[in-house]
Enzyme design. Structure first.
Site, PDB file in Angstrom:
ATOM      1  CB  SER A   1     -14.598   2.515  -5.661  1.00 46.37           C
ATOM      2  OG  SER A   1     -14.437   1.849  -4.259  1.00 46.37           O
ATOM      3  CD  GLU A   2     -14.551   5.298  -0.364  1.00 52.40           C
ATOM      4  OE1 GLU A   2     -15.320   5.169  -1.249  1.00 52.40           O
ATOM      5  OE2 GLU A   2     -14.813   5.058   0.930  1.00 52.40           O
ATOM      6  CG  ASN A   3     -10.825   1.196  -3.337  1.00 57.83           C
ATOM      7  OD1 ASN A   3     -11.953   1.493  -3.774  1.00 57.83           O
ATOM      8  ND2 ASN A   3     -10.486  -0.177  -3.947  1.00 57.83           N
ATOM      9  N   GLY A   4      -9.853   4.160  -5.343  1.00 58.57           N
ATOM     10  CA  GLY A   4      -9.166   4.545  -6.623  1.00 58.57           C
ATOM     11  C   GLY A   4      -9.936   4.245  -8.048  1.00 58.57           C
TER      12      GLY A   4
ATOM     13  CB  SER B   1      -9.504   8.576  -5.286  1.00 58.69           C
ATOM     14  OG  SER B   1     -10.887   8.088  -4.852  1.00 58.69           O
TER      15      SER B   1
END
Lengths: 230, 218, 218, 230
Positions: free
Chosen positions: C46-49, C88
């Site tokens: 998930s690109e938020n980390g 990320s």
């Protein structure tokens, strides 16, 4: 998904003559001892090695130097190694010296998909020869390009079967970024645990960057400069 | 009388301010840590990946995984942190380190510094020195005024391969404290008993002397 | 009969291979997680980390500090890790994520994608979509074949502002599975009962049909 | 050295009209609630805000939008905020949309002394208009410039008096990089402990990047999309 391999012998499968490889560590601190030793027993040669240093005469990457497996070193500091100096001065060994911070950032960039970036280090020096330069905010900068490697070899304190890594104290150094920049990254760890045992909030290198992992043996951790308080 | 290494370090320690983040190079700069005034607290950064460097360890506490940029075994203090080399140089390049103290073979009156290579004789590599001098706001050089052959190390122009250009701000030698200015080396202080004439004789680059030059107080 | 959203997700799940690191966009792509074949294991990024995204939490385990890129509360699986946004996107930009599945307003036969803006009507921002499509090796678009007005979303040229150029490799719609090739959209599979003619009629861009086109098997 | 300030009121000393400020958080996760609330009670305005999102109508940066303190937003995603849309469409609010990964990297670059770098994201789109482009490895890239801020405001889970920070789960997001990029960085934390209590091996943001720190109060941690398993 389990990334565990049995040992150093299994971990180095696919390493070939002429490849570019990164080795973590600063001096002898945090170097992948097992893989270096294993590799120094093979006939794999003509390697381009990216590593901040090149070990000492009889330990670390110095072992591979002695066996003339290294064609080119890309490093920031190569002192304290007589065989290194001999091979460099005789022209047997090609050496590219890169400022340490630029080296670290070029490796990170390789892992992060950033092909090039600007830094001030080295402008006006030998390091800048043949490189593009450009002014930003009234200061001259050099354009520096990313480094990648066929194999990156790193050493961690703890790791899990999903490839997550944790480093101890200053043994992190170049290991974290190099893990990002290898097409195949091999991690040797002092302690390998099942996925789920490391706290996910405190992972230094996320498992996505590691393809093979194993628990190393017989760590010597030689100290270069033993300095004690009186 | 010229300062010894420890006295040079002690004088440089006066450049430190409370709360400074400090990077100390190998050699004389390392000694500066021993002379931080008691009333201030500084945090030592080591470019191999730590903030909050402490003293050398005892035989019982020594740890091969805990070294400084000179590869010496060390300890850490409360509030310390460890990180990778990219983050370490992000601190340095990003100007977060308040002062860098390092040695040099030569410094020019433009503030150029040569410290990493003697062609044909010595090539150990630049390590982090090029990053440090290209980035820090406040760069202090600690060195002898002359080399072993008696030649001045404060030059009109450096003769050795450079580490960085126009970056050195202040120089502390065994003879004097000097600032690099547009017009040359400005003499600020002289070692106790050393005359301005002696400093002039030992300085190949332009030396600017304005008014009375006080003695270094240690 | 055209596939429903869940069936599109189920077909896309067939693109996954054991050990893949997978980034799922908002909408239909999110549903793909429900159809990962039992015999393989994938890791959701998930690109938020985070890596190792699990299912939605229960009322008891919900944590405001643990969300996915769609801002939904979620959980993590054994082997998960958390990190900052720069790391990320280092994963994404550096090509470490094996497959990206995202929605689109339009796809062109060159592989261009438009997914973030409808001038005068909707500007929510591109979020991480531009980074994802510019970097991933393997980009699969999940979408309806036509929009609500019945217009084809597979075009010769996109009409809306682009998210990325020449990046989409495969498209799974309610009607078909297609690859983007040098010569246009190559029809690979058709939804059960949907004819090649129906797909041709619903595709504004060049449609390449070679040989028999098998039905999608779910 | 103790970086502790008493509270949000003391922390925002020196903030002025027209400044550029960064605010950590992704959606409403990991946002510095205390400073935002405090700032929304002041008359400080004409701000350029760099933040991945802009809160919701009545929470987070949405509070400052309502009071028209923001002149320009630099973000990657601004959906789910009606007042934002209204101000943007009416031209009251200037908006610069930046791809999320590029935004993160531009902030890191600002903190790391890298004035510019190349990335592929946005090439051939509106984002590339007016930007230099260049081919590397057969692929087109855009030259992107670093972001810095007069103040960076971040939120952490735990912090110590030396400024070291630790984040929980996905509440890290932009906070870590933003801490690096502020001329003055303010950290509000849920739990503030004396220097020495956090394990130095597991610090996310080293204290060097933080100038002021305080323990926040009354965290609401509003959830934007409560999704539960059936």
């Amino acid at each position: 998904m389990n990334k565990t391999v049995k040992n150093a012998t299994e971990a180095i499968q696919g390493m070939k003559n002429g490849m570019t490889m990164m080795f973590g560590g600063f001096g002898l601190c945090g170097i992948p001892e097992n893989i270096i030793l294993e590799l120094s027993k093979t006939d794999i040669k003509d390697l381009t090695i990216i590593s901040n240093n090149c070990g000492v005469d009889d330990f670390g990457l110095g072992l591979m130097l002695q066996r003339k497996q290294i064609r080119k070193m890309i490093s920031s500091y190569v002192g304290e190694n007589a065989e290194f100096e001999r091979q460099m001065l005789s022209g047997e060994l090609e050496v590219e010296l890169v400022p340490q911070g630029t080296l670290a950032e070029r490796i990170r960039a390789g892992g992060a998909g950033i092909p090039a970036f600007y830094v001030p280090a080295g402008y006006g020096t030998e390091v800048g020869i043949g490189k593009e330069s450009r002014e930003f905010n009234g200061k001259m900068h050099l354009l520096e390009h990313a480094f990648k490697a066929d194999f990156a070899v790193v050493k961690a304190w703890k790791g899990d079967t999903a490839g997550n890594l944790i480093f101890k104290y200053t043994a992190n150094n170049f290991n974290n970024m190099m893990a990002m920049a290898g097409k195949i990254t091999i991690a040797e760890v002092e302690e390998l645990v099942p996925a789920g045992e490391l706290d996910p909030n405190f992972i230094h290198t996320p498992g996505i960057f590691v393809q093979r992992i194993f628990q190393g043996v017989d760590y010597i951790k030689r100290i270069e400069q033993l300095t004690l308080s009186k | 009388m010229a300062l010894d290494k420890n006295q040079i370090a002690k004088r440089i320690a006066q450049e430190l301010q409370d709360g400074y983040y400090v990077n100390l190079g190998i050699g004389i700069p390392t000694l500066v840590a021993n002379y931080v005034p008691e009333e201030i607290k500084v945090i030592l950064q080591s470019e191999n990946g730590m903030l909050g460097m402490g003293q050398f360890p005892t035989k019982e506490t020594v740890d091969a995984d805990l070294i400084n940029a000179g590869k010496q075994t060390i300890t850490y203090l409360p509030g310390a942190s460890f990180f990778d080399s990219a983050t370490s140089f992000a601190m340095i390049r990003g100007g977060h380190v308040d002062i860098t103290i390092l040695g040099a073979f030569e410094v020019s009156e433009q503030g150029d510094i040569a410290s990493w290579k003697v062609p044909g004789r010595l090539i150990k590599g630049m390590g982090g020195a090029m990053d440090l001098v290209a980035s820090a706001e406040h760069i202090v050089v600690a060195m002898q005024h002359s080399n072993k052959e008696g030649q001045s190390k404060l030059l009109k122009k450096c003769t050795l391969p450079l580490t960085g250009v126009k970056c050195v701000k202040r120089i502390v030698t065994d003879l004097a404290v000097l600032d690099v200015t547009d017009k040359g080396f400005k003499l600020l202080e002289r070692a106790p008993g050393v005359t301005v004439e002696q400093i002039k004789a030992a300085t190949e680059g332009t030396l600017i002397v304005e008014g009375d030059i006080p003695e270094i107080v240690l």
